[in-house]
Design a protein around this motif. Sequence first.
Motif, PDB file in Angstrom:
ATOM      1  N   SER A  52       0.827  -1.207   0.000  1.00  0.00           N
ATOM      2  CA  SER A  52       0.000   0.000   0.000  1.00  0.00           C
ATOM      3  C   SER A  52       0.861   1.256   0.000  1.00  0.00           C
ATOM      4  CB  SER A  52      -0.929  -0.010   1.221  1.00  0.00           C
ATOM      5  OG  SER A  52      -1.765   1.113   1.234  1.00  0.00           O
ATOM      6  N   TRP A  53       1.853   1.300   0.860  1.00  0.00           N
ATOM      7  CA  TRP A  53       2.741   2.467   0.927  1.00  0.00           C
ATOM      8  C   TRP A  53       3.778   2.459  -0.189  1.00  0.00           C
ATOM      9  CZ3 TRP A  53       4.285   4.279   6.524  1.00  0.00           C
ATOM     10  CH2 TRP A  53       3.138   4.742   7.158  1.00  0.00           C
ATOM     11  N   LEU A  54       4.178   1.270  -0.623  1.00  0.00           N
ATOM     12  CA  LEU A  54       5.178   1.188  -1.686  1.00  0.00           C
ATOM     13  C   LEU A  54       4.645   1.803  -2.976  1.00  0.00           C
ATOM     14  CD1 LEU A  54       7.978   0.184  -2.515  1.00  0.00           C
ATOM     15  CD2 LEU A  54       6.917  -2.019  -3.111  1.00  0.00           C
ATOM     16  N   MET A  55       3.373   1.593  -3.252  1.00  0.00           N
ATOM     17  CA  MET A  55       2.773   2.198  -4.434  1.00  0.00           C
ATOM     18  C   MET A  55       2.870   3.719  -4.368  1.00  0.00           C
ATOM     19  SD  MET A  55      -0.659  -0.034  -5.203  1.00  0.00           S
ATOM     20  CE  MET A  55      -0.583  -1.671  -5.931  1.00  0.00           C
ATOM     21  N   ALA A  56       2.604   4.272  -3.188  1.00  0.00           N
ATOM     22  CA  ALA A  56       2.685   5.726  -3.028  1.00  0.00           C
ATOM     23  C   ALA A  56       4.115   6.215  -3.229  1.00  0.00           C
ATOM     24  CB  ALA A  56       2.185   6.124  -1.645  1.00  0.00           C
ATOM     25  N   VAL A 119      -8.347   2.986 -14.191  1.00  0.00           N
ATOM     26  CA  VAL A 119      -7.412   4.007 -13.715  1.00  0.00           C
ATOM     27  C   VAL A 119      -6.183   3.322 -13.142  1.00  0.00           C
ATOM     28  CG1 VAL A 119      -9.267   5.642 -13.159  1.00  0.00           C
ATOM     29  CG2 VAL A 119      -8.432   4.068 -11.408  1.00  0.00           C
ATOM     30  N   LEU A 120      -5.219   4.119 -12.719  1.00  0.00           N
ATOM     31  CA  LEU A 120      -4.025   3.578 -12.084  1.00  0.00           C
ATOM     32  C   LEU A 120      -4.377   2.859 -10.786  1.00  0.00           C
ATOM     33  CD1 LEU A 120      -1.614   6.612 -12.522  1.00  0.00           C
ATOM     34  CD2 LEU A 120      -1.241   4.318 -13.436  1.00  0.00           C
ATOM     35  N   ARG A 121      -3.781   1.714 -10.582  1.00  0.00           N
ATOM     36  CA  ARG A 121      -3.982   1.004  -9.319  1.00  0.00           C
ATOM     37  C   ARG A 121      -3.198   1.694  -8.212  1.00  0.00           C
ATOM     38  NH1 ARG A 121      -6.425  -3.733  -9.113  1.00  0.00           N
ATOM     39  NH2 ARG A 121      -5.308  -4.438  -7.272  1.00  0.00           N
ATOM     40  N   LEU A 211       1.943  -4.033 -11.808  1.00  0.00           N
ATOM     41  CA  LEU A 211       2.935  -3.686 -12.826  1.00  0.00           C
ATOM     42  C   LEU A 211       2.308  -3.603 -14.215  1.00  0.00           C
ATOM     43  CD1 LEU A 211       5.970  -5.840 -11.613  1.00  0.00           C
ATOM     44  CD2 LEU A 211       5.537  -3.408 -11.226  1.00  0.00           C
ATOM     45  N   LEU A 212       1.408  -4.518 -14.533  1.00  0.00           N
ATOM     46  CA  LEU A 212       0.750  -4.487 -15.834  1.00  0.00           C
ATOM     47  C   LEU A 212      -0.116  -3.234 -15.977  1.00  0.00           C
ATOM     48  CD1 LEU A 212      -0.325  -8.232 -16.184  1.00  0.00           C
ATOM     49  CD2 LEU A 212       1.338  -7.019 -17.614  1.00  0.00           C
ATOM     50  N   ASN A 213      -0.839  -2.902 -14.929  1.00  0.00           N
ATOM     51  CA  ASN A 213      -1.701  -1.725 -14.943  1.00  0.00           C
ATOM     52  C   ASN A 213      -0.882  -0.451 -15.142  1.00  0.00           C
ATOM     53  OD1 ASN A 213      -2.803   0.631 -13.101  1.00  0.00           O
ATOM     54  ND2 ASN A 213      -4.606  -0.486 -13.800  1.00  0.00           N
ATOM     55  N   TRP A 214       0.171  -0.296 -14.389  1.00  0.00           N
ATOM     56  CA  TRP A 214       1.001   0.904 -14.497  1.00  0.00           C
ATOM     57  C   TRP A 214       1.688   0.984 -15.859  1.00  0.00           C
ATOM     58  CZ3 TRP A 214       3.950   3.240  -9.799  1.00  0.00           C
ATOM     59  CH2 TRP A 214       3.027   3.537  -8.785  1.00  0.00           C
ATOM     60  N   SER A 215       2.139  -0.128 -16.368  1.00  0.00           N
ATOM     61  CA  SER A 215       2.804  -0.136 -17.678  1.00  0.00           C
ATOM     62  C   SER A 215       1.839   0.302 -18.770  1.00  0.00           C
ATOM     63  CB  SER A 215       3.343  -1.539 -17.995  1.00  0.00           C
ATOM     64  OG  SER A 215       4.321  -1.927 -17.050  1.00  0.00           O
ATOM     65  N   PHE A 216       0.625  -0.230 -18.712  1.00  0.00           N
ATOM     66  CA  PHE A 216      -0.367   0.133 -19.721  1.00  0.00           C
ATOM     67  C   PHE A 216      -0.679   1.623 -19.663  1.00  0.00           C
ATOM     68  CE2 PHE A 216      -4.759   1.151 -20.753  1.00  0.00           C
ATOM     69  CZ  PHE A 216      -4.847   0.691 -22.053  1.00  0.00           C
ATOM     70  N   TRP A 217      -0.964   2.130 -18.458  1.00  0.00           N
ATOM     71  CA  TRP A 217      -1.391   3.517 -18.364  1.00  0.00           C
ATOM     72  C   TRP A 217      -0.262   4.514 -18.605  1.00  0.00           C
ATOM     73  CZ3 TRP A 217      -5.866   4.936 -19.446  1.00  0.00           C
ATOM     74  CH2 TRP A 217      -6.979   4.164 -19.117  1.00  0.00           C
ATOM     75  N   PHE A 218       0.960   4.176 -18.234  1.00  0.00           N
ATOM     76  CA  PHE A 218       2.047   5.090 -18.563  1.00  0.00           C
ATOM     77  C   PHE A 218       2.195   5.176 -20.082  1.00  0.00           C
ATOM     78  CE2 PHE A 218       6.362   6.369 -19.533  1.00  0.00           C
ATOM     79  CZ  PHE A 218       6.528   7.466 -18.688  1.00  0.00           C
ATOM     80  N   GLY A 219       2.106   4.017 -20.751  1.00  0.00           N
ATOM     81  CA  GLY A 219       2.191   4.017 -22.208  1.00  0.00           C
ATOM     82  C   GLY A 219       1.059   4.795 -22.847  1.00  0.00           C
ATOM     83  N   LEU A 233      -0.388  12.920 -14.502  1.00  0.00           N
ATOM     84  CA  LEU A 233      -1.511  12.090 -14.099  1.00  0.00           C
ATOM     85  C   LEU A 233      -1.114  11.072 -13.037  1.00  0.00           C
ATOM     86  CD1 LEU A 233      -3.481  11.570 -17.427  1.00  0.00           C
ATOM     87  CD2 LEU A 233      -3.619  13.392 -15.736  1.00  0.00           C
ATOM     88  N   PHE A 234       0.115  10.594 -13.082  1.00  0.00           N
ATOM     89  CA  PHE A 234       0.591   9.754 -11.979  1.00  0.00           C
ATOM     90  C   PHE A 234       0.613  10.571 -10.690  1.00  0.00           C
ATOM     91  CE2 PHE A 234       1.567   6.536 -14.961  1.00  0.00           C
ATOM     92  CZ  PHE A 234       1.942   5.387 -14.275  1.00  0.00           C
ATOM     93  N   GLY A 235       0.983  11.835 -10.808  1.00  0.00           N
ATOM     94  CA  GLY A 235       0.958  12.721  -9.647  1.00  0.00           C
ATOM     95  C   GLY A 235      -0.453  12.946  -9.141  1.00  0.00           C
ATOM     96  N   GLY A 236      -1.397  13.080 -10.067  1.00  0.00           N
ATOM     97  CA  GLY A 236      -2.799  13.239  -9.679  1.00  0.00           C
ATOM     98  C   GLY A 236      -3.314  12.021  -8.936  1.00  0.00           C
ATOM     99  N   ALA A 237      -2.874  10.837  -9.374  1.00  0.00           N
ATOM    100  CA  ALA A 237      -3.266   9.606  -8.686  1.00  0.00           C
ATOM    101  C   ALA A 237      -2.727   9.582  -7.256  1.00  0.00           C
ATOM    102  CB  ALA A 237      -2.774   8.388  -9.460  1.00  0.00           C
ATOM    103  N   LEU A 238      -1.485  10.058  -7.077  1.00  0.00           N
ATOM    104  CA  LEU A 238      -0.907  10.128  -5.736  1.00  0.00           C
ATOM    105  C   LEU A 238      -1.681  11.109  -4.862  1.00  0.00           C
ATOM    106  CD1 LEU A 238       1.288   9.404  -3.672  1.00  0.00           C
ATOM    107  CD2 LEU A 238       2.720  11.200  -4.695  1.00  0.00           C
TER     108      LEU A 238
END
Length: 358
Positions: A52-56, A119-121, A211-219, A233-238
């Motif tokens: 949970s915290w590692l994602m952040a 959306v981003l996980r 990892l799959l979710n983040w890879s897809f959405w970054f692309g 948008l990654f910042g917005g998710a944070l």
Amino acid sequence: MAFIDELLQEPAYGWKNEKGELMKPSVWELYKEAFRRINIFKDKRNWISLISWLMAVCMVPFVYFFLADYFSWWYLGAAIVYGMVIMSTHGTVWFHRFGTHKAFTFKNKFWRIITQNLVLRTFPEEMYVLSHHVHHVKVEEPGDPYNAYAGLMYCMLSDVNHHSIAKDLSEENYKKAAGFLAHTGVQINSYDQYKKWGSVATPLYTVAIWLLNWSFWFGAFYLIGGPGLACALFGGALFWFILVRAFNYNGHGNGEAKHVDGIDFDRSNLSINQTRPGLFSGEWHNNHHLYPGSARAGFLPNQLDLAWLYIKGLHKIGGVTSYKDSKPLFLKNQLAKYQAAQQEQQEMKAGKRKVLVS
């Protein structure tokens, strides 16, 4: 002890104090518990709290590069909308109304997986769903994992301090706990695996889908607007990931009774309907506590419900086969009675005025 009372791992400071009342730990005790709960070197079963915290933490570099190299007001606006509206609405649809309350059903796995990954996980389903079941049963009682009476930081740190499943459940109770997540498609541990990993979800599934979710959405973000948009948008998710932890404190009146007549009809708890969460994500929280199994929570005319619009839209195109809508019950059981009582009071006041005049 009832199953729901032993579902979550009790923090070191306990749910109750010596008098049997709600334990209100200090900020120091809360942080001490948080870092104990993410220490996988002491106990590898802490892995899901750490995730949970590692994602952040992994989102922080995106924020840095956005601010240092790609900042623009347009990107900033996009990040705010993504975090406060899109991420928030998805959280209501996926984690809240489907994951916890099964308020609607998908036609098949395709629509479920699409919705899950819109959306981003930011955290595993397990960290939300199990604790939210306990919250509804024990709202504002000792054992409520985000009890507003215990303060803001109690809620802010609840994801690591109070959301993990207990590590010593019987096989029967573990199967009940796993049943809370079976419909979400999460890969579930066997009982022997649960005793090894201390979770319902398997580590491999949890990390792989992240990892799959983040890879897809970054692309996807990169192709749409380049690295600047992706970082924004990654910042917005944070931004959402952090602020959502305060919601159950704010959404329950900051631990005080702040109900408004004609707006908040459920007085059995501190939950209130707030304009920003309501309009931005369909989280009309008092309505939700009144009818938790409803796919719609915006019952009054001015209560826009974006989450409901998504669910209803999927239903129209066949992605959702059924849903529960409690608005008719609300109009009959709460609003109509309230309006009748208001009308009666007005008539009584008018009658008193006539008597005084005569």
